[in-house]
Design a protein around this motif. Structure first.
Motif, PDB file in Angstrom:
ATOM      1  N   VAL A  48      52.987 -66.473  73.715  1.00 57.71           N
ATOM      2  CA  VAL A  48      54.126 -67.303  73.336  1.00 57.71           C
ATOM      3  C   VAL A  48      54.492 -68.155  74.537  1.00 57.71           C
ATOM      4  CG1 VAL A  48      56.560 -67.270  72.682  1.00 57.71           C
ATOM      5  CG2 VAL A  48      54.978 -65.645  71.665  1.00 57.71           C
ATOM      6  N   GLU A  49      54.694 -69.438  74.290  1.00 59.54           N
ATOM      7  CA  GLU A  49      55.058 -70.324  75.387  1.00 59.54           C
ATOM      8  C   GLU A  49      56.477 -70.016  75.814  1.00 59.54           C
ATOM      9  OE1 GLU A  49      54.420 -74.340  74.170  1.00 59.54           O
ATOM     10  OE2 GLU A  49      52.274 -74.060  73.966  1.00 59.54           O
ATOM     11  N   ARG A  57      60.663 -82.698  69.644  1.00 58.67           N
ATOM     12  CA  ARG A  57      60.347 -82.337  68.266  1.00 58.67           C
ATOM     13  C   ARG A  57      59.239 -83.243  67.748  1.00 58.67           C
ATOM     14  NH1 ARG A  57      66.211 -80.715  65.804  1.00 58.67           N
ATOM     15  NH2 ARG A  57      66.885 -79.617  67.658  1.00 58.67           N
ATOM     16  N   GLU A  58      58.409 -82.689  66.879  1.00 57.72           N
ATOM     17  CA  GLU A  58      57.235 -83.400  66.384  1.00 57.72           C
ATOM     18  C   GLU A  58      57.529 -84.323  65.212  1.00 57.72           C
ATOM     19  OE1 GLU A  58      54.276 -83.367  67.820  1.00 57.72           O
ATOM     20  OE2 GLU A  58      54.947 -81.964  69.336  1.00 57.72           O
ATOM     21  N   GLN A  62      63.006 -81.708  62.372  1.00 56.81           N
ATOM     22  CA  GLN A  62      62.269 -80.475  62.644  1.00 56.81           C
ATOM     23  C   GLN A  62      63.219 -79.451  63.245  1.00 56.81           C
ATOM     24  OE1 GLN A  62      59.354 -80.750  65.733  1.00 56.81           O
ATOM     25  NE2 GLN A  62      58.841 -78.597  65.634  1.00 56.81           N
ATOM     26  N   THR A  65      61.931 -75.169  67.902  1.00 57.13           N
ATOM     27  CA  THR A  65      61.096 -73.982  68.027  1.00 57.13           C
ATOM     28  C   THR A  65      61.788 -72.994  68.961  1.00 57.13           C
ATOM     29  OG1 THR A  65      59.873 -75.014  69.826  1.00 57.13           O
ATOM     30  CG2 THR A  65      58.948 -75.223  67.612  1.00 57.13           C
ATOM     31  N   PRO A  67      61.765 -70.951  72.182  1.00 61.21           N
ATOM     32  CA  PRO A  67      61.009 -71.043  73.435  1.00 61.21           C
ATOM     33  C   PRO A  67      60.867 -69.720  74.188  1.00 61.21           C
ATOM     34  CG  PRO A  67      63.229 -71.772  73.799  1.00 61.21           C
ATOM     35  CD  PRO A  67      63.129 -71.404  72.329  1.00 61.21           C
ATOM     36  N   HIS A 126      62.845 -71.402  62.118  1.00 63.38           N
ATOM     37  CA  HIS A 126      62.532 -71.461  63.539  1.00 63.38           C
ATOM     38  C   HIS A 126      61.402 -70.483  63.857  1.00 63.38           C
ATOM     39  CE1 HIS A 126      66.249 -73.722  64.102  1.00 63.38           C
ATOM     40  NE2 HIS A 126      66.796 -72.854  63.271  1.00 63.38           N
ATOM     41  N   GLN A 129      56.539 -70.925  69.606  1.00 62.61           N
ATOM     42  CA  GLN A 129      55.309 -71.668  69.828  1.00 62.61           C
ATOM     43  C   GLN A 129      54.359 -70.804  70.638  1.00 62.61           C
ATOM     44  OE1 GLN A 129      55.742 -74.507  67.492  1.00 62.61           O
ATOM     45  NE2 GLN A 129      54.059 -74.805  68.839  1.00 62.61           N
ATOM     46  N   THR A 130      53.089 -70.893  70.321  1.00 62.15           N
ATOM     47  CA  THR A 130      52.082 -70.172  71.091  1.00 62.15           C
ATOM     48  C   THR A 130      51.078 -71.166  71.645  1.00 62.15           C
ATOM     49  OG1 THR A 130      50.600 -69.856  69.220  1.00 62.15           O
ATOM     50  CG2 THR A 130      52.294 -68.161  69.559  1.00 62.15           C
ATOM     51  N   ASP A 131      50.175 -70.669  72.459  1.00 60.66           N
ATOM     52  CA  ASP A 131      49.137 -71.525  73.023  1.00 60.66           C
ATOM     53  C   ASP A 131      47.884 -71.534  72.137  1.00 60.66           C
ATOM     54  OD1 ASP A 131      48.270 -68.962  73.474  1.00 60.66           O
ATOM     55  OD2 ASP A 131      47.956 -69.209  75.612  1.00 60.66           O
ATOM     56  N   SER A 134      45.188 -75.955  67.830  1.00 62.94           N
ATOM     57  CA  SER A 134      45.652 -76.572  66.591  1.00 62.94           C
ATOM     58  C   SER A 134      44.565 -76.471  65.528  1.00 62.94           C
ATOM     59  CB  SER A 134      45.998 -78.031  66.853  1.00 62.94           C
ATOM     60  OG  SER A 134      46.418 -78.634  65.668  1.00 62.94           O
TER      61      SER A 134
END
Length: 155
Positions: A48-49, A57-58, A62, A65, A67, A126, A129-131, A134
């Motif tokens: 997890v980041e 935000r993308e 949105q 996320t 963190p 919500h 985010q992970t690494d 994609s």
């Protein structure tokens, strides 16, 4: 005798149907194209980041996320671990970001004294985010970038 014949035919039909569905070489796209009768190799557990800065935000509207890690956070009818830090009454002490005021509104737009029941289960919107790599391409372009490009083309 008639019932026995019908049951025998139904059993044979189901066995043939199961055999055709689970044939040896058939691939299942939902299981990373692994044959149905093989066990797929599990994906690695991604980290997890843990970010101290808020990410951009993308896309418009949105949900932010998460963190940080949320492993073993209890969010059920009895408790909401997220609100131990993100509630209005706790942000001064925890320095966490307060949840949006929209989380304290009912469907008609009336403000409530506590978190709205429809906004209670945080992980519906919500996510951490992970690494992880994609899986699909993202061609999203922010509206401000579109406007900037349009202006540059017209000049």
């Amino acid at each position: 005798m008639r019932l026995f014949t019908i049951l025998t035919c139904l059993t044979a039909f189901f066995l043939l149907a199961l055999q055709s569905v689970a044939s040896e070489g058939e691939l299942d796209a939902l299981r990373a194209n692994v044959p149905l009768l093989q066990e797929p190799t599990p994906e690695p557990l991604y980290q997890v980041e843990d970010r101290s800065r808020r990410p951009v935000r993308e896309y418009p509207m949105q949900p932010p996320t998460i963190p940080h890690r949320i492993d073993n956070y209890q969010v059920d009818l009895n408790a909401n671990r997220c609100m131990a830090c993100h509630a209005r009454s706790r942000i001064g002490e925890t320095q966490a970001i307060m949840v949006s005021v929209t989380h304290y509104m009912d469907r008609e737009g009336n403000f409530l004294g506590d978190l709205s029941p429809r906004r209670y289960f945080c992980m519906q919107c919500h996510v951490p985010q992970t690494d992880a790599p994609s899986r699909v391409g993202n061609t999203f372009v922010d509206m401000s970038d579109l406007i900037r490009e349009s202006r540059q083309r017209s000049e």
